[in-house]
Design a protein around this motif. Structure first.
Motif, PDB file in Angstrom:
ATOM      1  N   SER A 197       0.559  -1.059   0.193  1.00 19.95           N
ATOM      2  CA  SER A 197      -0.204   0.501   0.261  1.00 19.95           C
ATOM      3  C   SER A 197       0.797   1.435   0.020  1.00 19.95           C
ATOM      4  O   SER A 197       0.259   2.225   0.025  1.00 19.95           O
ATOM      5  N   SER A 198       2.358   1.548   0.028  1.00 15.02           N
ATOM      6  CA  SER A 198       3.308   2.591   0.379  1.00 15.02           C
ATOM      7  C   SER A 198       4.070   2.346  -0.660  1.00 15.02           C
ATOM      8  O   SER A 198       4.846   0.960   0.061  1.00 15.02           O
ATOM      9  N   HIS A 199       4.395   3.109  -1.768  1.00 13.09           N
ATOM     10  CA  HIS A 199       5.660   2.921  -2.850  1.00 13.09           C
ATOM     11  C   HIS A 199       6.456   4.269  -1.950  1.00 13.09           C
ATOM     12  O   HIS A 199       5.797   5.096  -2.143  1.00 13.09           O
ATOM     13  N   PRO A 200       7.779   4.108  -2.563  1.00 10.09           N
ATOM     14  CA  PRO A 200       8.288   5.395  -2.651  1.00 10.09           C
ATOM     15  C   PRO A 200       7.746   6.040  -3.735  1.00 10.09           C
ATOM     16  O   PRO A 200       7.768   5.741  -4.999  1.00 10.09           O
ATOM     17  N   ARG A 201       8.413   7.809  -3.397  1.00  9.74           N
ATOM     18  CA  ARG A 201       7.586   8.906  -4.170  1.00  9.74           C
ATOM     19  C   ARG A 201       8.689   8.261  -5.738  1.00  9.74           C
ATOM     20  O   ARG A 201       7.251   8.231  -6.347  1.00  9.74           O
ATOM     21  N   LYS A 202       9.698   8.625  -5.962  1.00 10.49           N
ATOM     22  CA  LYS A 202      10.461   8.020  -6.711  1.00 10.49           C
ATOM     23  C   LYS A 202       9.632   6.544  -7.692  1.00 10.49           C
ATOM     24  O   LYS A 202      10.057   6.568  -9.146  1.00 10.49           O
ATOM     25  N   GLU A 203       9.548   5.574  -6.908  1.00 16.66           N
ATOM     26  CA  GLU A 203       9.047   4.467  -7.980  1.00 16.66           C
ATOM     27  C   GLU A 203       7.421   5.360  -8.517  1.00 16.66           C
ATOM     28  O   GLU A 203       7.104   5.049 -10.210  1.00 16.66           O
ATOM     29  N   TYR A 204       7.039   5.804  -8.405  1.00 18.98           N
ATOM     30  CA  TYR A 204       5.574   6.124  -8.838  1.00 18.98           C
ATOM     31  C   TYR A 204       5.798   7.267 -10.146  1.00 18.98           C
ATOM     32  O   TYR A 204       5.821   7.454 -10.885  1.00 18.98           O
ATOM     33  N   VAL A 205       7.343   8.373  -9.938  1.00 13.70           N
ATOM     34  CA  VAL A 205       7.315   8.732 -11.586  1.00 13.70           C
ATOM     35  C   VAL A 205       7.756   8.069 -12.385  1.00 13.70           C
ATOM     36  O   VAL A 205       7.750   7.699 -13.342  1.00 13.70           O
ATOM     37  N   LYS A 206       8.478   7.179 -11.500  1.00 17.89           N
ATOM     38  CA  LYS A 206       9.643   5.801 -12.803  1.00 17.89           C
ATOM     39  C   LYS A 206       8.573   5.380 -13.198  1.00 17.89           C
ATOM     40  O   LYS A 206       8.396   5.011 -14.494  1.00 17.89           O
ATOM     41  N   LEU A 207       7.184   4.902 -12.673  1.00 12.49           N
ATOM     42  CA  LEU A 207       6.237   3.944 -13.616  1.00 12.49           C
ATOM     43  C   LEU A 207       5.682   4.838 -14.760  1.00 12.49           C
ATOM     44  O   LEU A 207       5.893   4.291 -15.856  1.00 12.49           O
ATOM     45  N   PHE A 208       4.854   5.908 -14.350  1.00 12.22           N
ATOM     46  CA  PHE A 208       4.825   6.708 -15.051  1.00 12.22           C
ATOM     47  C   PHE A 208       5.538   7.017 -16.119  1.00 12.22           C
ATOM     48  O   PHE A 208       5.198   6.591 -17.455  1.00 12.22           O
ATOM     49  N   ILE A 209       7.405   7.858 -15.714  1.00 10.38           N
ATOM     50  CA  ILE A 209       7.718   7.943 -17.097  1.00 10.38           C
ATOM     51  C   ILE A 209       8.218   7.158 -17.670  1.00 10.38           C
ATOM     52  O   ILE A 209       8.058   7.076 -19.271  1.00 10.38           O
ATOM     53  N   SER A 210       8.108   5.602 -17.721  1.00 10.18           N
ATOM     54  CA  SER A 210       9.270   4.834 -18.054  1.00 10.18           C
ATOM     55  C   SER A 210       8.391   3.665 -19.084  1.00 10.18           C
ATOM     56  O   SER A 210       8.083   3.735 -19.956  1.00 10.18           O
ATOM     57  N   LYS A 211       7.057   3.774 -18.576  1.00  7.27           N
ATOM     58  CA  LYS A 211       5.871   3.997 -19.513  1.00  7.27           C
ATOM     59  C   LYS A 211       5.596   4.357 -20.332  1.00  7.27           C
ATOM     60  O   LYS A 211       5.211   3.669 -22.159  1.00  7.27           O
ATOM     61  N   GLY A 212       5.741   5.888 -20.010  1.00 11.94           N
ATOM     62  CA  GLY A 212       5.101   6.832 -21.316  1.00 11.94           C
ATOM     63  C   GLY A 212       6.171   6.969 -22.431  1.00 11.94           C
ATOM     64  O   GLY A 212       6.217   6.715 -23.782  1.00 11.94           O
TER      65      GLY A 212
END
Length: 371
Positions: A197-212
């Protein structure tokens, strides 16, 4: 909060202690590093360079539609091989003794549209710990409701045909991964019983940028550069992932869902009545162990027993340590499940799917600990 399920070594088995001492001695006595050697680096370069080459040839716009379709299919196969041979070892930390090298190799996952962070949770933590345990290992939830790999799952009328339609469904694995799976797992809150339920903030950024970036390089740029209609591009993209998904799905399923593998359930206290290593021997199987081609393509995943017991050892060494593991298993009267070829493993998987489509499957649920 992590999963409370525990493995209880009721018989105080010395199996894993013995196997680990012998494997450690093998590397020490032969002055060999358990990490990548020259052959491993050559494999990594081969698959990464091949993937880049096919991509460049497609974008060169020098080929006809059918030729580009063939290149797309080859890209799909090479993408799966990058996952097996490069990303997998990097994410397990077995590629190198240097963490930055493992991180770099693990990040090759981004090249094939997958998220390394999500994988390390679902695979390294959950699957490797709770292998084949219904409700815990989500790797046996191929298509919930449609495919029955959990003996305790409700039996539905269509399950009696699942041995016909499941294997083709594996082709969708990569498309699901790129377009849906990583997002679902990331925001799910729990994977099995493991709290996510909790992830480091940078992983949110990595997820969407890498997918994009993946969508940019594999959808937008080809659409702008190639002399193809949008639907021709879509067909190429889909077929690339169907090829990748079929290779990925088959290799992973032939290691844990074949005849002889158990799908054990915890006792009334939520515990497993076996040591973790013994559990692995009952839930994991090898296939085509003597095939050099299988070893080259599958990145050692055809030797899942060795991988599950020694995930920190680079897969290039699995053939060398396999006889140690097998001999130790025999000494402790433990199963060492193997199918001699890819074909025999596929047939075994087919028969297990057929069996799981029937009402009575009690004999594959549990294992006995007799050592």
């Amino acid at each position: 909060m992590s999963n409370p399920l525990k493995f209880k070594d009721l018989n105080r088995s010395q199996f894993f202690v013995t196997a680990r001492k012998r494997v450690d001695a093998y590397f020490k006595e032969n002055s060999i590093s358990p990490n990548a050697n020259g052959a491993m680096w050559a494999k990594a370069i081969f698959f990464l360079a091949g993937y880049a080459l096919f991509y460049g040839l497609i974008l060169s716009n020098q080929f006809g539609t059918w030729e580009m379709l063939g290149l797309a299919l080859l890209m799909g196969v090479f993408a799966a091989c990058i996952g097996f041979n490069v990303s997998h070892d990097g994410l397990h930390g077995s590629f190198s003794s240097h963490s930055w090298v493992n991180r770099l190799m693990g990040n090759s996952f981004y090249l094939i549209g997958a998220n390394p962070y999500v994988w390390k949770i679902t695979h390294n933590i959950v699957h490797h710990t709770y292998t084949n345990i219904p409700g815990h290992d989500e790797d046996i939830e191929v298509a919930p409701g449609l495919v029955r790999l959990d003996p305790d799952e409700e039996l539905r009328p269509w399950h009696r045909f699942q041995h016909w339609y499941t294997i083709p469904l594996y082709s969708l694995a990569s498309l699901s991964w790129v377009l849906r799976k990583d997002y679902v797992k990331f925001f799910k809150g729990k994977i099995g019983h493991h709290d996510t339920s909790s992830h480091p903030r940078k992983e949110y950024v990595k997820l969407f940028i890498s997918k994009g970036l993946y969508y940019l390089f594999f959808l937008v740029i080809p659409f702008l550069v190639l002399d193809l209609t949008w639907w021709q591009l879509a067909i190429g993209f889909v077929l690339m992932h169907l090829a990748e998904g079929l290779v990925l799905g088959l290799v992973f399923q032939l290691a844990h869902a074949v005849e002889g593998t158990a799908f054990p359930i915890p006792d009334e206290n939520g515990d497993m009545q076996a040591a973790w290593a013994i559990h692995q021997m009952h839930t994991t199987a090898n296939f085509a162990p003597d095939s050099a081609l299988a070893a080259f393509i599958c990145g050692g995943l055809n030797r899942q027993i060795e991988h599950h017991l020694f995930p920190k050892v680079c897969h290039i060494h699995y053939p060398a340590i396999a006889h140690i593991v097998k001999q130790t298993a025999e000494e402790f009267d433990l199963p060492y499940l193997e199918n001699e070829s890819f074909g025999s493993a596929l047939q075994s998987h087919y028969r297990l799917l057929q069996k799981l489509g029937q009402p009575v499957v009690e004999d594959i649920k549990m294992y006995s600990v007799a050592d």
